[in-house]
Design a protein around this motif. Structure first.
Motif, PDB file in Angstrom:
ATOM      1  N   ALA A   1      48.806   9.484  56.610  1.00  0.00           N
ATOM      2  CA  ALA A   1      48.350   9.744  57.973  1.00  0.00           C
ATOM      3  C   ALA A   1      48.953   8.764  58.963  1.00  0.00           C
ATOM      4  N   ALA A   2      49.246   7.540  58.510  1.00  0.00           N
ATOM      5  CA  ALA A   2      49.782   6.504  59.398  1.00  0.00           C
ATOM      6  C   ALA A   2      51.302   6.408  59.335  1.00  0.00           C
ATOM      7  N   GLY A   3      51.931   7.188  58.440  1.00  0.00           N
ATOM      8  CA  GLY A   3      53.372   7.081  58.273  1.00  0.00           C
ATOM      9  C   GLY A   3      53.792   5.763  57.656  1.00  0.00           C
ATOM     10  N   ALA A   4      52.898   5.148  56.888  1.00  0.00           N
ATOM     11  CA  ALA A   4      53.183   3.864  56.243  1.00  0.00           C
ATOM     12  C   ALA A   4      53.648   4.109  54.811  1.00  0.00           C
ATOM     13  N   GLN A   5      53.983   3.049  54.097  1.00  0.00           N
ATOM     14  CA  GLN A   5      54.513   3.181  52.748  1.00  0.00           C
ATOM     15  C   GLN A   5      53.896   2.150  51.818  1.00  0.00           C
ATOM     16  N   GLY A   6      54.152   2.338  50.524  1.00  0.00           N
ATOM     17  CA  GLY A   6      53.663   1.372  49.544  1.00  0.00           C
ATOM     18  C   GLY A   6      53.887   1.868  48.140  1.00  0.00           C
ATOM     19  N   ALA A   7      53.979   0.935  47.208  1.00  0.00           N
ATOM     20  CA  ALA A   7      54.162   1.269  45.797  1.00  0.00           C
ATOM     21  C   ALA A   7      52.803   1.308  45.098  1.00  0.00           C
TER      22      ALA A   7
ATOM     23  N   GLY B   1      47.833  -3.992  61.333  1.00  0.00           N
ATOM     24  CA  GLY B   1      49.262  -3.884  61.590  1.00  0.00           C
ATOM     25  C   GLY B   1      50.136  -3.769  60.357  1.00  0.00           C
ATOM     26  N   HIS B   2      49.541  -3.697  59.169  1.00  0.00           N
ATOM     27  CA  HIS B   2      50.321  -3.593  57.934  1.00  0.00           C
ATOM     28  C   HIS B   2      50.895  -2.189  57.773  1.00  0.00           C
ATOM     29  N   ARG B   3      52.145  -2.119  57.310  1.00  0.00           N
ATOM     30  CA  ARG B   3      52.801  -0.834  57.103  1.00  0.00           C
ATOM     31  C   ARG B   3      53.420  -0.739  55.700  1.00  0.00           C
ATOM     32  N   HIS B   4      53.273  -1.784  54.905  1.00  0.00           N
ATOM     33  CA  HIS B   4      53.752  -1.771  53.526  1.00  0.00           C
ATOM     34  C   HIS B   4      52.616  -2.298  52.650  1.00  0.00           C
ATOM     35  N   ILE B   5      51.848  -1.373  52.085  1.00  0.00           N
ATOM     36  CA  ILE B   5      50.621  -1.721  51.367  1.00  0.00           C
ATOM     37  C   ILE B   5      50.722  -1.242  49.925  1.00  0.00           C
TER      38      ILE B   5
END
Length: 331
Positions: A203-209, A174-178
């Motif tokens: 692919a998941a539309g998630a984000q991260g630095a 369920g993580h979306r900020h990795i």
């Protein structure tokens, strides 16, 4: 032949004992070994090579000084080489070796009549040196994360796949900020892991630095401290460039009162010895470095038998432990 005469056997039987052939009866082997010990026999490898036109030696070149996996890779190399009837001649180029340095090392090995060469590296300089050059013996590159030249043979763990497995695991939770704390981006492995991280997030539309480190625990600690000080807040998960960096991340979070995995999940890479005994036990991506080393020798032996240049990717394995969990409810 003095040993054959002393043991009362043929010179062929002595040769089989010396080379570890399995068809020799135990009592015969013991008799030959006793004769060898009594006479102080030492095999003359140079004369043997001149006579047979074979040295039964494979050269191994290590490029770089940060490859902590080397003991396990070399164990695989030596074990597989011995089983195939070869000795290993080891050379290394430490630090930031130039292309000329590496070419000189390879030439010296070929001058010593090695039959094939394995280059263990995570540096682009190795591929740059090898691409397009002919050394007269089969050469395989071990461990690099990409293969920019189609004529080179490679044996590698699929670093991009490993990163995708790690990030997919976090996404499934369920993580979306990795955030991804990378190793040194001059290395193939770090670059490939960034690509895997980026592809799964997209692919998941998630984000991260992405923050660059150097594969050391101190850099993981330092980068985690930066995350804690960021006004934007902590990510819900961190994918560290390797287990050493993850160890530094865990230490920094513990100092700041950040709970793992309740506040932030952490994933490493390599499954280093002791990863399961960190607090909490580390979820990571396992690479079988012994298999990597043995696969390189198996490839070289096949090439010595006439097979053409090949590329083999070994699949890593996700190991789920207690450092990952569903994200906190308010994230």
């Amino acid at each position: 032949m003095d040993v054959a005469r002393e043991a009362g056997v043929s010179h062929i039987t002595v040769s089989r004992v010396i080379n570890g052939h399995p068809s020799v009866r135990p009592e015969t082997r013991a008799r030959v070994e006793a004769a060898i010990s009594k006479l102080g026999y030492r095999r003359n490898s140079v004369a043997r090579a001149l006579k047979s036109r074979r040295s039964s030696t494979i050269g191994v070149v290590i490029v770089g000084s940060d490859l902590f996996e080397l003991p396990r890779i070399l164990l695989g190399v030596e074990t597989a080489a011995k089983q195939a009837g070869y000795w290993v001649n080891l050379a290394s180029r430490q630090g930031e070796s130039t292309t000329d340095d590496l070419v000189e090392t390879l030439r010296r090995l070929t001058d010593q009549s090695v039959e094939a060469i394995a280059v263990v590296t995570d540096r682009p300089v190795a591929v740059e040196a090898l691409a397009g050059l002919a050394f007269g013996v089969p050469v395989a590159v071990v461990m690099s994360g990409s293969a920019p030249h189609p004529d080179l043979s490679f044996v590698q763990v699929d670093q991009e796949l490993g990163a995708r497995l790690a990030v997919r695991h976090l996404l499934d939770l369920g993580h979306r900020h990795i955030a991804h704390l990378t190793g040194a981006l001059r290395t193939f492995d770090a670059r490939a892991r960034v690509e895997g991280w980026r592809a799964e997030l997209a692919a998941a539309g998630a984000q991260g630095a992405v923050l660059e480190g150097d594969f050391g625990a101190e850099s993981g600690y330092r980068l985690a401290q930066r995350l804690c000080a960021d006004d934007a807040g902590l990510p819900t998960a961190v994918f560290a460039g390797n287990d050493q960096m993850a160890m530094g991340v865990l230490a920094a979070f513990a100092e700041r009162g950040v709970r793992v995995p309740q506040d932030v999940s952490v994933v490493g890479f390599d499954d280093m010895k002791g990863a399961g005994y960190l607090v909490p036990a580390l979820t990571t991506v396992r690479q079988d470095f012994v298999h990597l080393g043995s696969s390189a020798i198996e490839l070289l032996v096949r090439m010595l038998g006439g097979e053409r240049a090949q590329r083999h990717k070994l699949a890593p394995e996700l190991v789920v432990r207690r450092s990952t969990a569903v994200p906190r409810a308010d994230s």
